[in-house]
Enzyme design. Structure first.
Site, mmCIF file in Angstrom:
data_model
loop_
_atom_site.group_PDB
_atom_site.id
_atom_site.type_symbol
_atom_site.label_atom_id
_atom_site.label_comp_id
_atom_site.label_asym_id
_atom_site.label_seq_id
_atom_site.Cartn_x
_atom_site.Cartn_y
_atom_site.Cartn_z
ATOM 1 N N CYS A 115 0.819 -1.224 0.000
ATOM 2 C CA CYS A 115 0.000 0.000 0.000
ATOM 3 C C CYS A 115 0.846 1.265 0.000
ATOM 4 O O CYS A 115 0.361 2.342 -0.333
ATOM 5 C CB CYS A 115 -0.921 -0.003 1.208
ATOM 6 S SG CYS A 115 -2.083 -1.372 1.153
ATOM 7 N N HIS A 255 -3.806 6.983 2.577
ATOM 8 C CA HIS A 255 -4.068 5.666 1.978
ATOM 9 C C HIS A 255 -5.456 5.219 2.427
ATOM 10 O O HIS A 255 -5.850 5.413 3.577
ATOM 11 C CB HIS A 255 -3.004 4.665 2.428
ATOM 12 C CG HIS A 255 -3.350 3.252 2.059
ATOM 13 N ND1 HIS A 255 -3.686 2.896 0.780
ATOM 14 C CD2 HIS A 255 -3.439 2.120 2.815
ATOM 15 C CE1 HIS A 255 -3.964 1.602 0.750
ATOM 16 N NE2 HIS A 255 -3.827 1.106 1.967
ATOM 17 N N ASN A 285 -10.010 -0.521 -1.234
ATOM 18 C CA ASN A 285 -8.566 -0.380 -1.080
ATOM 19 C C ASN A 285 -7.894 -0.887 -2.358
ATOM 20 O O ASN A 285 -7.839 -2.097 -2.590
ATOM 21 C CB ASN A 285 -8.121 -1.181 0.150
ATOM 22 C CG ASN A 285 -6.624 -1.078 0.413
ATOM 23 O OD1 ASN A 285 -5.877 -0.569 -0.415
ATOM 24 N ND2 ASN A 285 -6.201 -1.564 1.563
HETATM 25 O O1 UT7 Z 1 -4.059 -1.577 3.247
HETATM 26 C C1 UT7 Z 1 -3.174 -2.496 3.824
HETATM 27 C C2 UT7 Z 1 -3.286 -2.524 5.281
HETATM 28 N N1 UT7 Z 1 -4.512 -3.148 5.656
HETATM 29 C C3 UT7 Z 1 -5.257 -2.576 6.572
HETATM 30 O O2 UT7 Z 1 -4.964 -1.516 7.044
HETATM 31 C C4 UT7 Z 1 -6.479 -3.351 7.024
HETATM 32 C C5 UT7 Z 1 -6.561 -3.312 8.508
HETATM 33 N N2 UT7 Z 1 -7.625 -4.136 9.037
HETATM 34 C C6 UT7 Z 1 -8.948 -3.822 8.927
HETATM 35 O O3 UT7 Z 1 -9.301 -2.871 8.254
HETATM 36 C C7 UT7 Z 1 -9.913 -4.636 9.696
HETATM 37 O O4 UT7 Z 1 -9.214 -5.460 10.595
HETATM 38 C C8 UT7 Z 1 -10.857 -5.501 8.829
HETATM 39 C C9 UT7 Z 1 -11.800 -4.617 8.030
HETATM 40 C C10 UT7 Z 1 -10.049 -6.398 7.914
HETATM 41 C C11 UT7 Z 1 -11.726 -6.379 9.736
HETATM 42 O O5 UT7 Z 1 -12.444 -5.570 10.645
HETATM 43 P P1 UT7 Z 1 -12.362 -5.840 12.198
HETATM 44 O O6 UT7 Z 1 -13.273 -4.893 12.821
HETATM 45 O O7 UT7 Z 1 -10.936 -5.822 12.619
HETATM 46 O O8 UT7 Z 1 -12.966 -7.295 12.317
HETATM 47 P P2 UT7 Z 1 -12.309 -8.575 12.971
HETATM 48 O O9 UT7 Z 1 -11.321 -9.183 12.045
HETATM 49 O O10 UT7 Z 1 -11.894 -8.294 14.372
HETATM 50 O O11 UT7 Z 1 -13.580 -9.506 13.051
HETATM 51 C C12 UT7 Z 1 -14.699 -9.192 13.891
HETATM 52 C C13 UT7 Z 1 -15.820 -10.162 13.572
HETATM 53 C C14 UT7 Z 1 -15.354 -11.602 13.541
HETATM 54 O O12 UT7 Z 1 -16.404 -12.411 14.026
HETATM 55 P P3 UT7 Z 1 -16.402 -12.936 15.519
HETATM 56 O O13 UT7 Z 1 -15.143 -13.734 15.673
HETATM 57 O O14 UT7 Z 1 -16.411 -11.712 16.391
HETATM 58 O O15 UT7 Z 1 -17.650 -13.747 15.601
HETATM 59 C C15 UT7 Z 1 -15.168 -11.887 12.091
HETATM 60 O O16 UT7 Z 1 -15.307 -13.230 11.755
HETATM 61 O O17 UT7 Z 1 -16.319 -9.862 12.257
HETATM 62 C C16 UT7 Z 1 -16.274 -11.060 11.471
HETATM 63 N N3 UT7 Z 1 -16.047 -10.687 10.086
HETATM 64 C C17 UT7 Z 1 -17.042 -10.402 9.247
HETATM 65 N N4 UT7 Z 1 -18.388 -10.391 9.422
HETATM 66 C C18 UT7 Z 1 -19.130 -10.062 8.355
HETATM 67 C C19 UT7 Z 1 -14.879 -10.537 9.427
HETATM 68 N N5 UT7 Z 1 -15.095 -10.185 8.161
HETATM 69 C C20 UT7 Z 1 -16.428 -10.103 8.019
HETATM 70 C C21 UT7 Z 1 -17.283 -9.764 6.940
HETATM 71 N N6 UT7 Z 1 -18.602 -9.761 7.164
HETATM 72 N N7 UT7 Z 1 -16.794 -9.438 5.727
#
Ligand code: UT7
Length: 328
Positions: A115, A255, A285
């Site tokens: 990125c 970004h 992204n």
């Molecule tokens: O550009 C390069 C650098 N990348 C970044 O900066 C990305 C950084 N990370 C993020 O933006 C976030 O971590 C994500 C958008 C990828 C994920 O969001 P989050 O709020 O961190 O979610 P999480 O991974 O902590 O997951 C929370 C819950 C989980 O369920 P449980 O375990 O709480 O039951 C996931 O399984 O959300 C669930 N989950 C989803 N639910 C519905 C993860 N992805 C999805 C989805 N739809 N697409």
């Protein structure tokens, strides 16, 4: 007189196909509401079509750039391409682009910083201008993320999209252009966001394909935590280093990984949302593409002399901030 590298033109390209959140609901267990509230993304663009790769999006952006600036491809000295989805492992996407646009007097290379690819390219390209030897350097940030996304993995396929943005750098002696930069890497973060196979450590085999190891792997939480702190820190640091107060900054060009990361960075810099470039809702992204695509989208609102802080954090980990004085 000191030569700086001014951005003298900007252009972008996004593919026609719009992949909406509701279409993703049909592919993976997710909801439009979850995607929008957790990331800020409503839709993203996908490059469809047999045989089309990252270079094809770059060619569209560069041809527009040349047209806008009214110059011929033969006048270009260099093309630097920030990408992690090159057309081929080799030769470089830059090579391919030089051929496709007819930049027969140019040389160039690809730069891998995920990125942060455009930002690293911008800083690198500006050094060539500052030597006085190079007059026209194009820096492109482009990724066809759909080529390495697993559309059965809801944690990654909802985030990324395809797109390309390009800027032209030319010498300036009035202080416009790239004024200062801070860049960093921390390779210990590689385990949280990478592509497991396809490189020299794990060349492609039937097993790696079956194990879906040629797709983006991301452990989102640790990346999010580092990105929030990393992008805000480096942005605050470049302001301090250049004695810039919030009111001195016209635009934050962040970004576009997650709107929540952008909001924290803007808050730390003391900037209201009107001063923050945002297009994540439309393009998702696009990895190296996000920042030049923002400049392209907001170009008509920019004024000569505006102070821009460009800021990034990405896989690697890689990060950086660039202080740019807008030249037109
Ligand atoms: O550009 C390069 C650098 N990348 C970044 O900066 C990305 C950084 N990370 C993020 O933006 C976030 O971590 C994500 C958008 C990828 C994920 O969001 P989050 O709020 O961190 O979610 P999480 O991974 O902590 O997951 C929370 C819950 C989980 O369920 P449980 O375990 O709480 O039951 C996931 O399984 O959300 C669930 N989950 C989803 N639910 C519905 C993860 N992805 C999805 C989805 N739809 N697409």
């Amino acid at each position: 007189m000191k030569i700086t590298a001014a951005i003298t033109a900007v252009a972008g390209y996004v593919p026609e196909y719009v992949l909406s959140n509701s279409e993703l609901e049909k592919l993976v267990p997710t909801t439009s509401e979850w995607i929008e509230s957790r990331t800020g993304i409503k839709e993203r663009r996908i490059l469809k079509g047999e045989g089309l790769g990252t270079s094809d999006m770059c060619v569209e952006a560069i041809n527009l750039l040349l047209k806008k600036r009214g110059i011929a491809a033969t006048e270009i000295d260099m093309i630097i391409v920030g990408t992690v989805t090159p057309d081929f492992v080799f030769p470089s996407t830059s090579n391919v682009i030089c051929d496709k646009v007819g930049a027969t007097n140019a040389w160039g290379y690809d730069l891998s910083a995920a990125c942060s690819g455009f930002v690293f390219g911008l800083v690198t390209g500006s050094q060539f201008i500052e030597t006085g030897k190079y007059k026209k350097v194009i820096v492109v940030g482009a990724d066809k993320m759909s080529a390495i996304l697993d559309y059965t993995d809801r944690s990654t396929c909802i985030i990324f999209g395809d797109g390309a943005g390009a800027v032209l750098l030319e010498p300036n002696t009035e202080g416009y252009g790239v004024v200062d930069s801070i860049l960093g890497v921390d390779g210990s973060g590689r385990k949280y966001l990478h592509q497991k196979a396809g490189g020299s450590v794990k060349p492609p085999t039937h097993e790696t394909v079956d194990a879906r190891e040629h797709f983006v792997y991301q452990d989102g939480q640790p990346v999010f935590k580092r990105a929030v702190v990393g992008m805000a820190d480096v942005s605050a640091e470049i302001m301090k280093k250049n004695d810039l107060k919030s009111e001195d900054i016209s635009w934050l060009v962040p970004h576009q990984a997650n709107k929540r990361i952008i909001d924290v960075t803007a808050e730390r810099m003391g900037l209201p949302s009107e001063k923050v470039m945002l297009n994540i809702q439309r393009y998702g992204n696009t990895t190296a593409g996000t920042i030049p695509l923002c400049l392209w989208d907001y170009e008509s609102q920019l004024k000569k002399g505006d102070n821009l802080i460009i800021s990034t954090f990405g896989a690697g980990f890689t990060w950086g901030a660039v202080y740019v004085k807008w030249a037109y």
